[in-house]
Design an enzyme around this catalytic site. Structure first.
Site, PDB file in Angstrom:
ATOM      1  N   CYS A  79       0.846  -1.182   0.000  1.00 17.61           N
ATOM      2  CA  CYS A  79       0.000   0.000   0.000  1.00 17.61           C
ATOM      3  C   CYS A  79       0.894   1.248   0.000  1.00 17.61           C
ATOM      4  CB  CYS A  79      -0.888  -0.015   1.242  1.00 17.61           C
ATOM      5  SG  CYS A  79      -1.838   1.499   1.450  1.00 17.61           S
ATOM      6  N   CYS A  82       0.548   3.195   3.532  1.00 18.81           N
ATOM      7  CA  CYS A  82       1.046   2.751   4.845  1.00 18.81           C
ATOM      8  C   CYS A  82       2.053   1.610   4.777  1.00 18.81           C
ATOM      9  CB  CYS A  82      -0.125   2.347   5.726  1.00 18.81           C
ATOM     10  SG  CYS A  82      -0.864   0.776   5.237  1.00 18.81           S
ATOM     11  N   CYS A 127      -7.095  -0.970   1.692  1.00 13.82           N
ATOM     12  CA  CYS A 127      -6.090  -1.467   2.630  1.00 13.82           C
ATOM     13  C   CYS A 127      -6.693  -1.544   4.037  1.00 13.82           C
ATOM     14  CB  CYS A 127      -4.913  -0.497   2.607  1.00 13.82           C
ATOM     15  SG  CYS A 127      -3.729  -0.748   3.924  1.00 13.82           S
ATOM     16  N   CYS A 150      -8.590  -5.427  -9.635  1.00 10.65           N
ATOM     17  CA  CYS A 150      -8.134  -4.403 -10.579  1.00 10.65           C
ATOM     18  C   CYS A 150      -7.645  -3.211  -9.763  1.00 10.65           C
ATOM     19  CB  CYS A 150      -9.320  -4.046 -11.471  1.00 10.65           C
ATOM     20  SG  CYS A 150      -8.927  -2.870 -12.744  1.00 10.65           S
TER      21      CYS A 150
HETATM   22 ZN   LIG Z   1      -2.543   1.192   3.640  1.00 11.46          ZN
END
Ligand SMILES: [Zn+2]
Length: 164
Positions: A79, A82, A127, A150
């Protein structure tokens, strides 16, 4: 008539639909992961404008705009908000859509929700740690799952195997 077929006939949906209740039910978030909560100002300082647009505002990047479409090395896709690992390179496939695509996710690291931005429902995913929007999941992916995650490339950071 199956409910999905009926809905497709009703609103002219393409065959690949992205409202996938079975995916929403089977991909449960790992609640042991401590959430990262930042203010809008803190996110703006941490992310580029395009990252903010996708991750925090649920935007979609232009197709074929991400260099991660062509990324073939072994490694992890994390991600961009983070740094939580969301996918590994062995889950990636070339969907030809112009967005990095995966047939499943790292268990517990994403959460899903139903999004009605385009009138008909779609399964959005994000996330689990920072809540950053990543993309939408479709039901026309390859086996063994039949799922196509996707993803916006700008919402991910690729880390090659040697640097993990
Ligand atoms: Zn994240």
């Amino acid at each position: 008539m199956k409910r999905r077929t009926f809905l497709q006939a009703l609103v002219g949906l393409p065959a690949a639909i992205s409202f996938v209740p079975s995916v929403e039910a089977s991909h449960k978030p790992d609640h042991r992961i401590t959430p990262l909560k930042l203010s809008e100002k803190e996110w703006k300082a941490r992310l580029s404008d395009q990252q903010f647009y996708v991750l925090r505002d649920e935007g979609t990047e232009r197709a074929f705009s991400s260099h991660l479409n062509d990324e073939k090395r072994e490694g992890e896709y994390r991600c961009a908000g983070c740094d939580l690992a969301l996918f590994t390179s062995d889950l990636k496939f070339d969907s030809g859509t112009g967005w990095p695509s995966f047939y499943t996710v790292i268990k517990g690291h994403i959460d899903t929700s139903t999004d009605f931005k385009l009138i008909y429902p779609r399964t959005e995913y994000h996330c689990v740690r920072c809540g950053g929007h990543q993309g939408h999941v479709f039901n026309d992916g390859p086996q063994p799952t039949g799922e196509r995650w996707c993803n916006n490339g700008v919402a991910l950071r690729f880390v090659p195997k040697e640097q993990i």
